[in-house]
Structures are given as structure tokens and as C-alpha cells.
Design a protein around this motif. Structure first.
Motif, PDB file in Angstrom:
ATOM      1  N   MET A 128       0.151   7.063 -12.008  1.00 35.04           N
ATOM      2  CA  MET A 128      -1.020   5.594 -12.051  1.00 35.04           C
ATOM      3  C   MET A 128      -2.422   5.529 -12.620  1.00 35.04           C
ATOM      4  SD  MET A 128      -1.030   3.058  -9.223  1.00 35.04           S
ATOM      5  CE  MET A 128       0.796   3.265  -8.551  1.00 35.04           C
ATOM      6  N   ASN A 129      -2.520   4.762 -13.622  1.00 33.99           N
ATOM      7  CA  ASN A 129      -4.501   5.336 -13.944  1.00 33.99           C
ATOM      8  C   ASN A 129      -5.272   3.975 -12.982  1.00 33.99           C
ATOM      9  OD1 ASN A 129      -3.367   7.489 -15.613  1.00 33.99           O
ATOM     10  ND2 ASN A 129      -3.322   5.760 -17.811  1.00 33.99           N
ATOM     11  N   GLY A 130      -6.064   4.625 -13.332  1.00 34.37           N
ATOM     12  CA  GLY A 130      -7.263   3.396 -12.849  1.00 34.37           C
ATOM     13  C   GLY A 130      -6.842   3.782 -11.007  1.00 34.37           C
ATOM     14  N   ALA A 131      -8.288   2.894 -10.959  1.00 27.04           N
ATOM     15  CA  ALA A 131      -8.849   2.760  -9.314  1.00 27.04           C
ATOM     16  C   ALA A 131      -7.744   1.798  -8.328  1.00 27.04           C
ATOM     17  CB  ALA A 131      -9.925   2.330  -9.152  1.00 27.04           C
ATOM     18  N   ARG A 132      -7.042   2.422  -6.951  1.00 27.53           N
ATOM     19  CA  ARG A 132      -6.341   1.853  -6.092  1.00 27.53           C
ATOM     20  C   ARG A 132      -7.099   1.252  -5.171  1.00 27.53           C
ATOM     21  NH1 ARG A 132      -1.428   5.817  -5.718  1.00 27.53           N
ATOM     22  NH2 ARG A 132      -1.178   4.330  -4.406  1.00 27.53           N
ATOM     23  N   VAL A 133      -7.680   2.114  -4.398  1.00 28.96           N
ATOM     24  CA  VAL A 133      -8.082   1.431  -3.158  1.00 28.96           C
ATOM     25  C   VAL A 133     -10.177   1.546  -3.114  1.00 28.96           C
ATOM     26  CG1 VAL A 133      -7.913   2.272  -0.411  1.00 28.96           C
ATOM     27  CG2 VAL A 133      -6.567   2.575  -1.997  1.00 28.96           C
ATOM     28  N   THR A 134     -10.450   0.840  -2.594  1.00 29.84           N
ATOM     29  CA  THR A 134     -11.694   0.573  -2.761  1.00 29.84           C
ATOM     30  C   THR A 134     -12.538   0.315  -0.913  1.00 29.84           C
ATOM     31  OG1 THR A 134     -11.573  -0.790  -4.566  1.00 29.84           O
ATOM     32  CG2 THR A 134     -13.401  -1.200  -3.729  1.00 29.84           C
ATOM     33  N   HIS A 170      -3.380  -1.935  -5.669  1.00 31.49           N
ATOM     34  CA  HIS A 170      -2.430  -1.852  -5.621  1.00 31.49           C
ATOM     35  C   HIS A 170      -1.151  -0.863  -5.187  1.00 31.49           C
ATOM     36  CE1 HIS A 170      -3.520  -0.448  -9.454  1.00 31.49           C
ATOM     37  NE2 HIS A 170      -2.639   0.448  -9.763  1.00 31.49           N
ATOM     38  N   LEU A 171       0.412  -0.587  -5.188  1.00 35.24           N
ATOM     39  CA  LEU A 171       0.694   1.132  -4.694  1.00 35.24           C
ATOM     40  C   LEU A 171       1.593   0.636  -5.872  1.00 35.24           C
ATOM     41  CD1 LEU A 171       1.870  -1.024  -0.606  1.00 35.24           C
ATOM     42  CD2 LEU A 171      -0.214   0.823  -1.426  1.00 35.24           C
ATOM     43  N   SER A 172       1.520   1.743  -5.850  1.00 31.30           N
ATOM     44  CA  SER A 172       3.257   2.690  -6.511  1.00 31.30           C
ATOM     45  C   SER A 172       4.702   1.736  -6.817  1.00 31.30           C
ATOM     46  CB  SER A 172       3.479   4.176  -6.129  1.00 31.30           C
ATOM     47  OG  SER A 172       3.986   4.502  -5.505  1.00 31.30           O
ATOM     48  N   ALA A 173       5.439   1.949  -7.753  1.00 33.57           N
ATOM     49  CA  ALA A 173       5.759   1.138  -8.068  1.00 33.57           C
ATOM     50  C   ALA A 173       7.460   1.191  -6.754  1.00 33.57           C
ATOM     51  CB  ALA A 173       7.369   0.584  -9.727  1.00 33.57           C
ATOM     52  N   GLY A 199       8.766  -2.068   0.554  1.00 27.42           N
ATOM     53  CA  GLY A 199       7.786  -3.070   1.349  1.00 27.42           C
ATOM     54  C   GLY A 199       8.580  -4.805   1.004  1.00 27.42           C
ATOM     55  N   ALA A 200       9.120  -4.745  -0.199  1.00 27.71           N
ATOM     56  CA  ALA A 200       9.335  -6.114  -0.521  1.00 27.71           C
ATOM     57  C   ALA A 200      11.102  -6.004   0.020  1.00 27.71           C
ATOM     58  CB  ALA A 200       9.957  -6.206  -2.963  1.00 27.71           C
ATOM     59  N   ASP A 201      12.021  -4.744   0.088  1.00 32.37           N
ATOM     60  CA  ASP A 201      13.195  -5.141   0.748  1.00 32.37           C
ATOM     61  C   ASP A 201      13.056  -5.223   2.270  1.00 32.37           C
ATOM     62  OD1 ASP A 201      14.506  -4.594  -1.863  1.00 32.37           O
ATOM     63  OD2 ASP A 201      14.597  -2.422  -1.851  1.00 32.37           O
ATOM     64  N   ALA A 202      11.995  -4.038   2.514  1.00 28.95           N
ATOM     65  CA  ALA A 202      12.310  -4.076   4.367  1.00 28.95           C
ATOM     66  C   ALA A 202      12.043  -5.934   4.582  1.00 28.95           C
ATOM     67  CB  ALA A 202      11.427  -3.620   4.315  1.00 28.95           C
ATOM     68  N   GLY A 203      11.568  -5.983   3.479  1.00 33.33           N
ATOM     69  CA  GLY A 203      10.741  -7.800   3.861  1.00 33.33           C
ATOM     70  C   GLY A 203       9.315  -7.230   4.880  1.00 33.33           C
ATOM     71  N   VAL A 204       8.786  -8.748   5.215  1.00 27.97           N
ATOM     72  CA  VAL A 204       6.848  -8.514   5.753  1.00 27.97           C
ATOM     73  C   VAL A 204       7.488  -8.044   6.779  1.00 27.97           C
ATOM     74  CG1 VAL A 204       5.470 -10.082   6.649  1.00 27.97           C
ATOM     75  CG2 VAL A 204       6.320 -11.026   4.204  1.00 27.97           C
ATOM     76  N   CYS A 205       8.581  -8.375   7.580  1.00 28.37           N
ATOM     77  CA  CYS A 205       8.245  -8.303   9.423  1.00 28.37           C
ATOM     78  C   CYS A 205       9.209  -6.998   9.316  1.00 28.37           C
ATOM     79  CB  CYS A 205       9.099  -9.416  10.361  1.00 28.37           C
ATOM     80  SG  CYS A 205       9.569 -10.305   9.042  1.00 28.37           S
ATOM     81  N   GLY A 206      10.323  -7.022   8.571  1.00 28.39           N
ATOM     82  CA  GLY A 206      11.260  -6.471   9.020  1.00 28.39           C
ATOM     83  C   GLY A 206      12.708  -6.647   9.753  1.00 28.39           C
ATOM     84  N   ARG A 207      12.351  -7.697   9.874  1.00 28.34           N
ATOM     85  CA  ARG A 207      13.835  -8.083  10.894  1.00 28.34           C
ATOM     86  C   ARG A 207      14.781  -7.885   9.243  1.00 28.34           C
ATOM     87  NH1 ARG A 207      10.939 -13.414  13.008  1.00 28.34           N
ATOM     88  NH2 ARG A 207      11.130 -13.841  10.623  1.00 28.34           N
ATOM     89  N   PRO A 208      15.999  -7.957  10.512  1.00 27.83           N
ATOM     90  CA  PRO A 208      17.560  -8.152   9.424  1.00 27.83           C
ATOM     91  C   PRO A 208      17.305  -9.662   8.750  1.00 27.83           C
ATOM     92  CG  PRO A 208      17.545  -7.680  11.650  1.00 27.83           C
ATOM     93  CD  PRO A 208      16.704  -7.776  11.664  1.00 27.83           C
ATOM     94  N   GLU A 209      17.325 -10.839   8.822  1.00 31.63           N
ATOM     95  CA  GLU A 209      16.756 -11.802   8.109  1.00 31.63           C
ATOM     96  C   GLU A 209      16.008 -11.690   7.702  1.00 31.63           C
ATOM     97  OE1 GLU A 209      14.309 -12.584  12.152  1.00 31.63           O
ATOM     98  OE2 GLU A 209      16.352 -11.236  11.581  1.00 31.63           O
ATOM     99  N   CYS A 210      14.844 -10.594   7.028  1.00 26.91           N
ATOM    100  CA  CYS A 210      13.825 -11.148   6.485  1.00 26.91           C
ATOM    101  C   CYS A 210      13.885  -9.862   4.933  1.00 26.91           C
ATOM    102  CB  CYS A 210      12.487 -11.011   6.451  1.00 26.91           C
ATOM    103  SG  CYS A 210      12.470 -12.176   8.072  1.00 26.91           S
ATOM    104  N   THR A 211      14.863  -9.088   5.524  1.00 28.09           N
ATOM    105  CA  THR A 211      15.318  -7.531   4.205  1.00 28.09           C
ATOM    106  C   THR A 211      16.374  -8.044   3.082  1.00 28.09           C
ATOM    107  OG1 THR A 211      17.299  -7.173   5.608  1.00 28.09           O
ATOM    108  CG2 THR A 211      15.245  -6.155   6.154  1.00 28.09           C
ATOM    109  N   THR A 212      16.161  -6.963   2.283  1.00 24.16           N
ATOM    110  CA  THR A 212      17.614  -7.156   1.270  1.00 24.16           C
ATOM    111  C   THR A 212      18.555  -6.062   1.619  1.00 24.16           C
ATOM    112  OG1 THR A 212      15.163  -7.094  -0.319  1.00 24.16           O
ATOM    113  CG2 THR A 212      17.109  -7.307  -1.432  1.00 24.16           C
ATOM    114  N   SER A 213      19.696  -6.863   1.930  1.00 24.91           N
ATOM    115  CA  SER A 213      20.484  -6.594   2.685  1.00 24.91           C
ATOM    116  C   SER A 213      21.019  -5.312   1.812  1.00 24.91           C
ATOM    117  CB  SER A 213      21.343  -6.945   3.280  1.00 24.91           C
ATOM    118  OG  SER A 213      22.003  -8.317   2.983  1.00 24.91           O
TER     119      SER A 213
END
Length: 82
Positions: free
Chosen positions: A1-7, A46-49, A55-69
Motif C-alpha cells: 500500500m502506498n501513501g499516507a494512512r494515518v494522520t 484507509h485500511l488494508s483490503a 469489518g464489513a463482514d462483521a458489521g458495525v457492531c458485530g451482532r449476528p443480525e449485522c454480520t455477513t453470515s
């Protein structure tokens, strides 16, 4: 990954610096806090892919109804107890 990531920015002074990794940014943040007594803050560009997918699969809160099962990155609570 190139470029700055965290400021890291400090509202108490003019300190601002951009880093290619969370580790370096965290070290700078703690060094600034220890040296100057200021509570600086950071922003992540940005974060690595893989991290973004987890994060997307776990959902914002990590609850089962928010995850990609059907994701291999999400474990069912019962699997974790085995």
C-alpha cells in the motif's frame, strides 16, 4: 500500500504528521502526549483490503443480525465454544 494512512493532529499546538502505519502513528501520539502533555488525535485514511473486508463482514457492531453470515471471517458463537 502506498501513501499516507494515518494522520496525528494536536489541537493544543501545531503538531500534525502523517504516517504509513498505525504503529508509527500510535508511537508518535504517545510520544507527543508524554513530551508535551497534549491529547492529540488521529484519523485513519484507509485500511488494508483484508481489514476492510473483515469489518464489513462483521458489521458495525458485530451482532449476528449485522454480520455477513456466510463469510469465512465471521465465526458463530457456538463455533467459538468448541
Amino acid at each position: 500500500m502506498n501513501g499516507a494512512r494515518v494522520t496525528v493532529d494536536c489541537d493544543s499546538c501545531s503538531f500534525t504528521e502523517t504516517f504509513p502505519s498505525l504503529r508509527r502513528a500510535r508511537t508518535a501520539l504517545e510520544d507527543h502526549r508524554r513530551t508535551h502533555g497534549h491529547d492529540a488525535d488521529w484519523s485513519i485514511d484507509h485500511l488494508s483490503a483484508g481489514v476492510e473486508r473483515a469489518g464489513a463482514d462483521a458489521g458495525v457492531c458485530g451482532r449476528p443480525e449485522c454480520t455477513t453470515s456466510d463469510s469465512p471471517l465471521v465465526r458463530d458463537r457456538f463455533d467459538a465454544e468448541e
